[in-house]
Enzyme design. Structure first.
Site, PDB file in Angstrom:
ATOM      1  N   GLU A  63       0.831  -1.228   0.000  1.00  0.00           N
ATOM      2  CA  GLU A  63       0.000   0.000   0.000  1.00  0.00           C
ATOM      3  C   GLU A  63       0.852   1.259   0.000  1.00  0.00           C
ATOM      4  O   GLU A  63       0.470   2.270   0.586  1.00  0.00           O
ATOM      5  CB  GLU A  63      -0.930   0.036   1.219  1.00  0.00           C
ATOM      6  CG  GLU A  63      -2.105  -0.877   1.150  1.00  0.00           C
ATOM      7  CD  GLU A  63      -2.812  -0.849  -0.180  1.00  0.00           C
ATOM      8  OE1 GLU A  63      -2.844   0.220  -0.823  1.00  0.00           O
ATOM      9  OE2 GLU A  63      -3.307  -1.895  -0.593  1.00  0.00           O
TER      10      GLU A  63
HETATM   11  C1  LIG Z   1       2.783  -9.828   0.080  1.00  0.00           C
HETATM   12  C2  LIG Z   1       2.532  -8.695  -0.860  1.00  0.00           C
HETATM   13  C3  LIG Z   1       1.234  -8.359  -1.172  1.00  0.00           C
HETATM   14  C4  LIG Z   1       0.981  -7.320  -2.080  1.00  0.00           C
HETATM   15  N1  LIG Z   1      -0.308  -7.058  -2.478  1.00  0.00           N
HETATM   16  C5  LIG Z   1      -0.504  -6.216  -3.526  1.00  0.00           C
HETATM   17  C6  LIG Z   1      -1.789  -6.087  -4.126  1.00  0.00           C
HETATM   18  O1  LIG Z   1      -2.763  -6.686  -3.679  1.00  0.00           O
HETATM   19  N2  LIG Z   1      -1.910  -5.289  -5.207  1.00  0.00           N
HETATM   20  C7  LIG Z   1      -0.863  -4.602  -5.747  1.00  0.00           C
HETATM   21  O2  LIG Z   1      -1.034  -3.917  -6.745  1.00  0.00           O
HETATM   22  N3  LIG Z   1       0.369  -4.690  -5.194  1.00  0.00           N
HETATM   23  C8  LIG Z   1       0.575  -5.473  -4.104  1.00  0.00           C
HETATM   24  N4  LIG Z   1       1.826  -5.592  -3.557  1.00  0.00           N
HETATM   25  C9  LIG Z   1       2.909  -4.782  -4.091  1.00  0.00           C
HETATM   26  C10 LIG Z   1       3.370  -3.695  -3.133  1.00  0.00           C
HETATM   27  O3  LIG Z   1       2.378  -2.718  -3.003  1.00  0.00           O
HETATM   28  C11 LIG Z   1       4.696  -3.161  -3.668  1.00  0.00           C
HETATM   29  O4  LIG Z   1       5.661  -4.170  -3.432  1.00  0.00           O
HETATM   30  C12 LIG Z   1       5.099  -1.859  -3.029  1.00  0.00           C
HETATM   31  O5  LIG Z   1       4.235  -0.841  -3.424  1.00  0.00           O
HETATM   32  C13 LIG Z   1       6.522  -1.438  -3.376  1.00  0.00           C
HETATM   33  O6  LIG Z   1       6.809  -1.608  -4.745  1.00  0.00           O
HETATM   34  P1  LIG Z   1       8.118  -2.423  -5.170  1.00  0.00           P
HETATM   35  O7  LIG Z   1       8.108  -3.711  -4.429  1.00  0.00           O
HETATM   36  O8  LIG Z   1       8.199  -2.496  -6.626  1.00  0.00           O
HETATM   37  O9  LIG Z   1       9.314  -1.572  -4.598  1.00  0.00           O
HETATM   38  P2  LIG Z   1      10.032  -0.348  -5.339  1.00  0.00           P
HETATM   39  O10 LIG Z   1       9.031   0.601  -5.834  1.00  0.00           O
HETATM   40  O11 LIG Z   1      11.021  -0.880  -6.287  1.00  0.00           O
HETATM   41  O12 LIG Z   1      10.788   0.324  -4.109  1.00  0.00           O
HETATM   42  C14 LIG Z   1      12.028  -0.159  -3.593  1.00  0.00           C
HETATM   43  C15 LIG Z   1      12.500   0.802  -2.501  1.00  0.00           C
HETATM   44  O13 LIG Z   1      12.725   2.096  -3.071  1.00  0.00           O
HETATM   45  C16 LIG Z   1      11.969   3.072  -2.374  1.00  0.00           C
HETATM   46  N5  LIG Z   1      11.491   4.076  -3.313  1.00  0.00           N
HETATM   47  C17 LIG Z   1      10.922   3.897  -4.521  1.00  0.00           C
HETATM   48  N6  LIG Z   1      10.608   5.080  -5.066  1.00  0.00           N
HETATM   49  C18 LIG Z   1      10.969   6.021  -4.192  1.00  0.00           C
HETATM   50  C19 LIG Z   1      10.888   7.426  -4.148  1.00  0.00           C
HETATM   51  N7  LIG Z   1      10.339   8.123  -5.142  1.00  0.00           N
HETATM   52  N8  LIG Z   1      11.372   8.081  -3.077  1.00  0.00           N
HETATM   53  C20 LIG Z   1      11.903   7.405  -2.041  1.00  0.00           C
HETATM   54  N9  LIG Z   1      11.990   6.077  -2.012  1.00  0.00           N
HETATM   55  C21 LIG Z   1      11.535   5.384  -3.073  1.00  0.00           C
HETATM   56  C22 LIG Z   1      10.829   2.314  -1.733  1.00  0.00           C
HETATM   57  O14 LIG Z   1      10.316   3.002  -0.587  1.00  0.00           O
HETATM   58  C23 LIG Z   1      11.475   0.994  -1.385  1.00  0.00           C
HETATM   59  O15 LIG Z   1      12.147   1.092  -0.160  1.00  0.00           O
HETATM   60  C24 LIG Z   1       2.076  -6.590  -2.621  1.00  0.00           C
HETATM   61  C25 LIG Z   1       3.389  -6.922  -2.257  1.00  0.00           C
HETATM   62  C26 LIG Z   1       3.620  -7.980  -1.418  1.00  0.00           C
HETATM   63  C27 LIG Z   1       5.056  -8.343  -1.106  1.00  0.00           C
END
Ligand SMILES: Cc1cc2nc3c(=O)[nH]c(=O)nc-3n(C[C@H](O)[C@H](O)[C@H](O)COP(=O)(O)OP(=O)(O)OC[C@H]3O[C@@H](n4cnc5c(N)ncnc54)[C@H](O)[C@@H]3O)c2cc1C
Length: 596
Positions: A438
């Site tokens: 989220e």
């Molecule tokens: C168990 C699980 C359930 C989930 N359920 C859903 C779901 O139902 N629907 C759905 O759509 N998604 C879902 N997700 C996805 C989840 O919302 C994302 O994993 C999350 O939003 C982060 O995206 P990412 O993993 O690609 O990390 P990234 O976006 O690659 O981020 C990696 C790191 O970089 C940081 N970062 C990225 N951009 C910035 C910025 N601009 N400024 C500062 N820091 C930054 C982040 O804070 C993080 O620490 C789920 C994930 C998991 C693991």
């Protein structure tokens, strides 16, 4: 691990702090105190008796994918059927679609219980409620007619499909396409990852809310649309129709919430229908995301409560060492560890954080209710602004708190905390995801500064500070509370200055937005909780002065308030100092120089 809903504290928060019955009368939903308490008692019995016993096995068994079908852990399906049959699923649903229209203020207590009993189980229904909100607010009449009633009842569940391999935080990068068809529908193609409840065996149908791009969409987030893409296409009026061309390609093997399926969803020219206007998908999805962020905050709270209960039980029973001031239980071979100051430090940190967050959760829930249901438009707007300010704090702080409190629980158990049998390590693993999904907690902090603080030049935050400041002025007149009130008042002044400083820094250098954000969110949360602890202390003092028979309960509130202000609130100072350290020391070092 057993769990009992903290009903006495919930009643304190709902009735004594936030006048739940008066709130319900204002909203005109027909709930009174007796009814609210009756529902919460049943809810507590359901959470403790039916859901909590499934949690341990759900972690061990997890979900399985076979021939495109996902089976959830043993007992989930039957419990979910009971959840639907007993009407728990429809608690907050809109009345015109056979929902019960409970306000968030009451529902949040039930939802906290579910999160505490089994976070995995709650994931499936939590997202459905968000889907209901988005569809109800932005969907066409036909989509509402065909999908809403079944989603509200819980017979069908909803998902939220945003994430793709290359598009996590940055939704501008998403590639899923939606091609318009002659009949007004769309063909949706693409792959989504990490979709909670994307496939499962609990509900008859799964309604995916999918973010995708239309062919002529502008680049970036301005070109994203929201589509409803069901597993089975509904017939007119809400029956189960043809199977859609979408499938679950894989499920993730993960650190925690193993009973909640996390799916790769492949949409292969699947039929979908637009929710809201083309290219306005993100705004529509925000309706769902705001609710989901609040709910994820409650996940932190629920896990925190479960961890505190486990730690407290153990600390009362475990006998090790004698007290520093001599034997406390001379008839036993050693004293219960609850007598040792350091164990008390952990327990009181847990208790004061959990109960503090419960107050903030209820306050925020009340704002969410008023945003939609207050009688005056100005009151609706004011509540909406207040909720918008608080939601990133609730999401990020509560989930950090849940992880911290679970970690304290492991520590209170000593080596036994690290062993599966006691359940504390599961809470720590389960709660870790809440800080990530989220929108990661870092992103919540950016939202707080960029959209909320800079968005109105700090006006809403100033209004909130002014309200607590008034409370301090009043309570400072009472000898029993004067010291607490002065402590909170001083922090409120500091918070006001700090927010002005953060705004000025951010206007001078945009990097400061990201450099100060997490510390500013943490600082804000600690001071906010101090305000609520003063309110709790004042209410407890009122009850004691009125000769309440529950002396121990109210005295414990006063003890907890004092502990929070003396031993937890000082953390705010280190966040303040850290954020004033500025962006330069973060950004000066070249990325190549981080390691040699
Ligand atoms: C168990 C699980 C359930 C989930 N359920 C859903 C779901 O139902 N629907 C759905 O759509 N998604 C879902 N997700 C996805 C989840 O919302 C994302 O994993 C999350 O939003 C982060 O995206 P990412 O993993 O690609 O990390 P990234 O976006 O690659 O981020 C990696 C790191 O970089 C940081 N970062 C990225 N951009 C910035 C910025 N601009 N400024 C500062 N820091 C930054 C982040 O804070 C993080 O620490 C789920 C994930 C998991 C693991």
């Amino acid at each position: 691990m057993s769990y009992q809903a903290p009903l006495r504290d919930m009643r304190f928060v709902l009735h004594e702090l936030f006048d739940a019955a008066g709130h319900c009368a204002h909203l005109g939903n027909g709930l009174d105190r007796e009814l609210i308490d009756g529902v919460l008692e049943e809810a507590a019995a359901f959470a403790a008796g039916e859901i909590a016993p499934l949690n341990r096995n759900s972690d061990e068994q997890g979900c399985q994918l076979e021939d495109g079908k996902v089976s959830t852990p043993k007992g989930f399906r039957a419990a979910y059927q009971q959840y639907v049959a007993n009407g728990w699923a429809s608690m907050t649903g809109p009345v015109e679609f056979a929902g019960q229209g409970f306000p968030q203020l009451v529902a949040c207590a039930f939802h906290e219980m579910l999160m505490a009993a089994s976070l995995s189980f709650r994931v499936y229904s939590g997202l459905t409620e968000g889907a209901v909100l988005a569809l109800h607010k932005h969907g066409s009449a036909a989509l509402k007619r065909d999908y809403l009633a079944k989603l509200v009842s819980g017979q069908w569940t909803g998902t939220m499909c945003l994430t793709e391999p290359q598009a996590g935080t940055d939704l501008a990068l998403l590639r899923t396409r939606a091609e318009p068809q002659a009949d007004g529908s769309y063909k949706v193609s693409g792959s989504k990852i990490f979709i909670s409840g994307g496939e499962q065996d609990l509900s008859e149908n799964i309604v995916h809310l999918v973010l995708a791009r239309l062919p002529d969409a502008p680049a970036g987030v301005k070109g994203i649309s929201l589509l409803l893409v069901p597993k089975f296409i509904a017939t007119e009026g809400g029956g189960l129709g043809a199977k859609n061309t979408l499938s679950c390609g894989a499920i993730e093997h993960k650190m925690g919430i193993k009973g909640a399926s996390t799916c790769v969803m492949n949409f292969d020219g699947a039929s979908g229908w637009l929710i809201g206007e083309a290219n306005q998908g993100l705004a529509c999805m925000f309706t769902m995301m705001n609710d989901a962020r609040f709910q994820v905050g409650l996940q932190g709270l629920g896990i925190g409560e479960a961890a505190f209960q486990g730690a407290l039980r153990y600390a009362r029973e475990r006998l090790q060492s004698r007290g520093l001031n001599g034997a406390q239980a001379p008839d036993k071979p050693a004293d219960p560890i609850i007598n040792h100051p350091d164990v008390r430090r952990m327990l009181l940190t847990q208790k004061s954080l959990v109960e503090g967050c419960r107050m903030l959760a209820a306050y925020t829930a009340r704002q969410l209710d008023l945003e939609h249901g207050a009688s005056e438009p100005a009151a609706r707007q004011a509540a909406g602004k207040r909720a918008a300010l608080l939601i990133p704090i609730v999401k990020a702080f509560f989930t950090d708190m849940g992880q911290e409190v679970a970690s304290h629980a492991v520590q209170v158990y000593g080596g036994h905390g690290f062993i599966r049998e006691w359940g504390m390590e599961q809470l720590m693993r389960d709660s870790r995801i809440t800080q990530l999904y989220e929108g990661t907690n870092g992103i919540q902090a950016l939202d707080l500064i960029r959209r909320k603080l800079l968005g109105d030049g700090g006006a809403e935050l100033s209004a909130l500070i002014a309200e607590f400041s008034e409370l301090c002025d009043t309570q400072a007149q009472r000898p029993a509370l004067a010291e607490l009130a002065h402590t909170v008042q001083a922090r409120l002044g500091e918070w006001r200055e700090l927010s002005a400083e953060v705004i000025a820094l951010s206007q001078r250098d945009v990097q400061e937005i990201g450099a100060t954000s997490v510390d500013f969110l943490q600082y804000s949360a600690y001071v906010l909780l101090a305000g609520f602890w003063l309110q709790a202390a004042a209410t407890a003092q009122d009850a004691l002065e009125a000769g309440s028979g529950e002396t121990a309960f109210y005295q414990a509130k006063l003890h907890s308030a004092r502990f929070y202000l003396r031993r937890v609130l000082p953390r705010a100072s280190s966040h303040r100092e850290a954020l004033l350290g500025g962006a330069a020391c973060l950004m000066a070092m070249p990325a190549d120089s981080f390691a040699f």
